[in-house]
Design a protein around this motif. Structure first.
Motif, mmCIF file in Angstrom:
data_model
loop_
_atom_site.group_PDB
_atom_site.id
_atom_site.type_symbol
_atom_site.label_atom_id
_atom_site.label_comp_id
_atom_site.label_asym_id
_atom_site.label_seq_id
_atom_site.Cartn_x
_atom_site.Cartn_y
_atom_site.Cartn_z
ATOM 1 N N UNK A 172 0.490 -1.228 -0.246
ATOM 2 C CA UNK A 172 0.307 0.193 0.309
ATOM 3 C C UNK A 172 0.660 0.879 -0.284
ATOM 4 N N UNK A 173 0.329 2.075 -1.365
ATOM 5 C CA UNK A 173 1.127 3.810 -0.789
ATOM 6 C C UNK A 173 2.425 3.715 -1.972
ATOM 7 N N UNK A 174 2.805 2.017 -2.691
ATOM 8 C CA UNK A 174 3.698 2.553 -3.448
ATOM 9 C C UNK A 174 3.890 2.895 -4.604
ATOM 10 N N UNK A 175 4.292 3.434 -5.225
ATOM 11 C CA UNK A 175 4.258 3.475 -7.152
ATOM 12 C C UNK A 175 4.742 2.508 -7.865
ATOM 13 N N UNK A 178 0.471 0.491 -20.415
ATOM 14 C CA UNK A 178 1.237 0.654 -19.332
ATOM 15 C C UNK A 178 0.960 2.358 -18.977
ATOM 16 N N UNK A 179 0.694 2.368 -17.511
ATOM 17 C CA UNK A 179 0.428 3.524 -16.659
ATOM 18 C C UNK A 179 1.354 3.274 -15.537
ATOM 19 N N UNK A 180 1.739 4.242 -14.832
ATOM 20 C CA UNK A 180 2.598 3.701 -13.512
ATOM 21 C C UNK A 180 0.869 4.600 -12.313
ATOM 22 N N UNK A 207 -4.278 5.977 -10.504
ATOM 23 C CA UNK A 207 -3.190 6.401 -11.818
ATOM 24 C C UNK A 207 -2.839 7.730 -11.683
ATOM 25 N N UNK A 208 -1.690 8.245 -12.000
ATOM 26 C CA UNK A 208 -0.695 9.199 -11.453
ATOM 27 C C UNK A 208 -0.728 9.751 -12.864
#
Length: 160
Positions: A130-133, A144-146, A157-158
């Motif tokens: 949890x909380x990781x990118x 592919x998204x971050x 998604x950022x």
């Protein structure tokens, strides 16, 4: 019986303050006493730590640097990054949060830009807590998204 007590009372008056002072010194020493968490058995990398596997012991080495676990409650539920040996201190750096998403599983991607919310299925390209990118592949488009892993297991998604 009364005669015996008359002789004891003066002794108690002199001994009691010394005894109480000793208790205060012992109490102060207990406050300075540092504790460390050590395993009772071998715990292998990737295992989730359970309280029954651990014990708290007094730290007797005054030169021991900080960075070790001091309370069982602080490490219960965490996962080990490396093998933990019985009787050895547990370094906090050797622990991690359990993964909330696993590589190759299906997660919900969420893009929220105020009035616009887009949801899609995605596949994480790595394990993450949890909380990781992390990077996630959109199952429909292949893009592919971050995004950041959320408590519910979704990935927000950022914007680039």
């Amino acid at each position: 019986m009364r005669r015996g007590l008359r002789g004891v009372i003066p002794v108690l008056r002199t001994v009691a303050p010394v005894f109480l002072a000793g208790l205060l010194v012992a109490d102060a020493a207990m406050a300075d006493m540092r504790m460390a968490v050590v395993p009772k058995q071998i715990i292998y990398p990737g295992e989730e730590i359970e309280a029954a596997q651990l014990e708290e012991v007094e730290v007797t080495n005054p030169n021991l640097a900080k960075g070790y676990a001091e309370r069982i409650s602080a490490v219960t539920g965490l996962v080990t990054r490396k093998t933990l040996l019985p009787g050895r201190i547990i370094l906090v750096s050797a622990l991690r949060e359990p993964f909330a998403v696993s590589r190759g599983s299906t997660v919900q991607l969420v893009f929220d830009d105020g009035s616009l919310v887009i949801r899609a299925a995605g596949t994480p390209l790595e394990d993450a807590a949890i909380g990781e990118l992390i990077k996630v592949r959109n199952k429909d488009s292949g893009v592919i998204v971050s995004g950041t892993v959320m408590v519910d297991g979704s990935v927000h998604v950022v914007v680039k």
